[in-house]
Design an enzyme around this catalytic site. Sequence first.
Site, PDB file in Angstrom:
ATOM      1  CB  CYS A  34      22.477   8.670   8.071  1.00  0.00           C
ATOM      2  SG  CYS A  34      21.096   8.999   8.600  1.00  0.00           S
ATOM      3  NE  ARG A  72      24.655   7.176   2.093  1.00  0.00           N
ATOM      4  CZ  ARG A  72      24.697   6.220   1.492  1.00  0.00           C
ATOM      5  NH1 ARG A  72      24.434   6.116   0.484  1.00  0.00           N
ATOM      6  NH2 ARG A  72      23.639   5.056   1.931  1.00  0.00           N
ATOM      7  CD1 TRP A  74      15.587  11.092   5.070  1.00  0.00           C
ATOM      8  CD2 TRP A  74      14.941   9.082   6.301  1.00  0.00           C
ATOM      9  NE1 TRP A  74      14.395  10.591   5.088  1.00  0.00           N
ATOM     10  CE2 TRP A  74      13.696   9.942   5.754  1.00  0.00           C
ATOM     11  CE3 TRP A  74      15.484   8.026   6.916  1.00  0.00           C
ATOM     12  CZ2 TRP A  74      13.230   9.181   4.931  1.00  0.00           C
ATOM     13  CZ3 TRP A  74      13.531   7.565   6.927  1.00  0.00           C
ATOM     14  CH2 TRP A  74      12.797   7.693   6.404  1.00  0.00           C
ATOM     15  CG  ASN A 101      23.665   4.817   7.033  1.00  0.00           C
ATOM     16  OD1 ASN A 101      22.094   5.482   7.119  1.00  0.00           O
ATOM     17  ND2 ASN A 101      24.337   4.456   5.889  1.00  0.00           N
ATOM     18  N   GLY A 102      22.094   3.213  10.002  1.00  0.00           N
ATOM     19  CA  GLY A 102      21.834   2.858  10.502  1.00  0.00           C
ATOM     20  C   GLY A 102      20.513   2.341  11.861  1.00  0.00           C
ATOM     21  CD  GLU A 147       9.154   6.172 -11.557  1.00  0.00           C
ATOM     22  OE1 GLU A 147       8.444   5.221 -11.063  1.00  0.00           O
ATOM     23  OE2 GLU A 147       8.812   6.479 -11.658  1.00  0.00           O
ATOM     24  CE  LYS A 160      10.058   9.754 -10.481  1.00  0.00           C
ATOM     25  NZ  LYS A 160      10.081   8.142 -10.272  1.00  0.00           N
ATOM     26  CD  GLU A 185      10.512   9.819  -5.959  1.00  0.00           C
ATOM     27  OE1 GLU A 185      10.718   9.866  -5.147  1.00  0.00           O
ATOM     28  OE2 GLU A 185       9.835   9.283  -6.953  1.00  0.00           O
ATOM     29  CG  HIS A 231     -14.518  -2.291 -12.232  1.00  0.00           C
ATOM     30  ND1 HIS A 231     -15.366  -3.511 -11.858  1.00  0.00           N
ATOM     31  CD2 HIS A 231     -13.855  -2.367 -12.759  1.00  0.00           C
ATOM     32  CE1 HIS A 231     -15.427  -3.552 -12.964  1.00  0.00           C
ATOM     33  NE2 HIS A 231     -14.283  -3.060 -14.526  1.00  0.00           N
ATOM     34  CE  LYS A 269      18.536   8.372  -6.079  1.00  0.00           C
ATOM     35  NZ  LYS A 269      17.523   7.576  -7.670  1.00  0.00           N
TER      36      LYS A 269
HETATM   37  C1  AGP Z   1      12.078   6.172  -7.263  1.00  0.00           C
HETATM   38  O1  AGP Z   1      11.585   7.633  -7.633  1.00  0.00           O
HETATM   39  C2  AGP Z   1      12.024   6.264  -5.455  1.00  0.00           C
HETATM   40  N1  AGP Z   1      12.445   8.203  -4.802  1.00  0.00           N
HETATM   41  C3  AGP Z   1      12.365   5.775  -4.769  1.00  0.00           C
HETATM   42  O2  AGP Z   1      10.766   5.456  -4.994  1.00  0.00           O
HETATM   43  C4  AGP Z   1      13.092   4.631  -5.119  1.00  0.00           C
HETATM   44  O3  AGP Z   1      13.002   4.171  -6.688  1.00  0.00           O
HETATM   45  C5  AGP Z   1      12.547   2.618  -4.030  1.00  0.00           C
HETATM   46  O4  AGP Z   1      13.242   3.718  -2.941  1.00  0.00           O
HETATM   47  C6  AGP Z   1      13.776   1.755  -4.070  1.00  0.00           C
HETATM   48  O5  AGP Z   1      15.454   2.689  -4.478  1.00  0.00           O
HETATM   49  P1  AGP Z   1      16.256   1.986  -4.622  1.00  0.00           P
HETATM   50  O6  AGP Z   1      16.128   1.296  -6.349  1.00  0.00           O
HETATM   51  O7  AGP Z   1      17.481   2.366  -4.574  1.00  0.00           O
HETATM   52  O8  AGP Z   1      16.203   0.676  -3.753  1.00  0.00           O
END
Ligand code: AGP
Length: 620
Positions: free
Chosen positions: A2, A27, A77, A103-104, A493, A497, A500, A516, A615
């Site tokens: 958050c 966030r 969030w 936040n937490g 990766e 991308k 998400e 397999h 994020k």
């Molecule tokens: C990356 O595109 C994602 N948004 C997510 O997987 C991110 O890499 C992951 O949450 C780790 O975040 P950080 O690098 O801030 O620790």
Amino acid sequence: MCGIVGYIGKKEAWPVLIKGLERLEYRGYDSAGIALLREGAFSVYKKKGRVSELSKLVKNKNENELSGGVGIAHTRWATHGVPSDVNAHPHLSNGGDIVIVHNGIIENYLSIKKILISKGYKFKSDTDTEVLANLIEDVKNNAKVNIEEAVRLALTEVVGAYAIIVLSKDEPDTMVVAKVGSPAVIGVGKNEFFVASDATPIVEHTKKVIYLEDGEIATIKRNPKNKKLILKIKTIDNKVKNLYVHTLKTKINELEKGGFPHFMLKEIFDQPESLRNTIRGRIVLEKGNVKFGGLEKFKDELKRLNRLTIVGMGTARFTGLIGEYAFEELARIPTKVEYGSEFTYRDIAEPSHTGLIAISQSGETADTLNSIKKAKKEKMLTFGIVNVIGSSIAREVDAGIYNHVGPETAVASTKASSSQVLLQIMLAIYLGRMRGLSKAKGQEILKEIEKLPALVEIILKNAKQIEKIAKKYKNSDNFFFLGRKYNAGTAMEGALKLKECSYIHAEGCNSTELKHGPISLIEKSFPSLVIAPKDSLYEKNKSSIEEIKARGGPVIALTTFGNKELENIADDVIYIPETLEILTPILAFVPMQLLAYYISVERGNDVDKPRNLAKSVTVE
Ligand code: AGP
């Protein structure tokens, strides 16, 4: 997870707070709220949805409902309680005396809530934060103390992670900030103070910031005589702390989109510059080595390391799958990659002489942060590869290397991820040169590393070709991303991308794994992107492409400029410049980022803030 914002000073608080929430919306953005304190009364406005919804609500209020120079705000969030108006922060205590943003996660909130209910407290929301508001009110009323002391005493009963800003109706010239486990930054202005989850809402007002440490409580209070605002910091166990004021280097335009339609595209195109910043001042070509200031004092321990564990989540962990090969190949150190979340709960067989490398863009990912704490309990040496300066992970590890790629605002990591891969390869050279890696080999790789920014610029010049391919595949329901060795992690990766940002089900898979099981999924409507640069495994990757084509699956081949033969086999070909095998992931990332971006735009998604995501995931 958050975003919290607070302001106390001579300006009208509400515009500062709304703008601050807009800067922090990455966030979390399922609901937002603001509380203003004026003439001994709170005005609280909160709403489900984006900050823009809250902004519309607030702007409809008349001037005198909004005037005042003290306020707090929050963009959420959800962790406890669904996204709704009532669960949105700020939260008021029963007696209306306390208002709080948080936040937490308060882990023991239910047991505290039970006690408060037995004392007659009523709760409107399902949140842990409302419990905290009432706990502070309960302590304040019973112990007959001021808000600062009430917060301190209340927090001695709390277990969990928090960054909170608290106001009391009875003390309109006081703001209390406290943090454990979640970030809180205080901006020091001219007789005004700004509080936020990170520096992005602060930098346009002041470059002077103080990073609160875990267990610290900051109190900002106006001297009634000369109206000056004074900041004091002490710990929850009541020890006074000195103030360490840092000067931010972030420039405000770095926070803007710079003419791009989305932060994600801006940050993809930032990569020549962000790779230059990652490299800057760290290559010692004449020695075939690199230098990391933050590691200098650990040189002896580094020499004694005989095992490495890389931890991270999501993209960060996928870059670790690439780094793993580099540490084994260049530094000859057995290396494994773990989810930060899993490492925390593993029984570590042999922690001695094992180094933990934590990778995190935000430096706030709870899963990764907790794994560092676990490693430190096991007396392991801990390192961070982190982008956000002063973040929790950056301050938790024994030593660290900053990415220096600047703020990464889009939820989907791009420039930070290519930097994470590069820094691991550079760290592998650094450790390798302590363990017999030759100067010549170091120089060979470093010379190619210095070319990377220019090679990425070549790829970016072909962005339109990727956009065309994106239009062709935008309606796919599924996608494979396939690669081997260094590019198995690259494939993971690439899949992340796409999934998400576009909400297409995409799976990263080692190409060798295909036959397999996964190959049963291949059909005309199930495209695959195969990472097949002209390297030691090219022929194997070409066979994978042929296996897929033989079953009618469309293939996008990602290969090296000049390698024309795949144009006769694959449906589409994306080219990247030639480089060393170990460096291809950094180049391969870029077209995959662009593919994910353009498909997401074609599908009408909110590219910078994809649904259900945030994020920085600061809860386990
Ligand atoms: C990356 O595109 C994602 N948004 C997510 O997987 C991110 O890499 C992951 O949450 C780790 O975040 P950080 O690098 O801030 O620790």
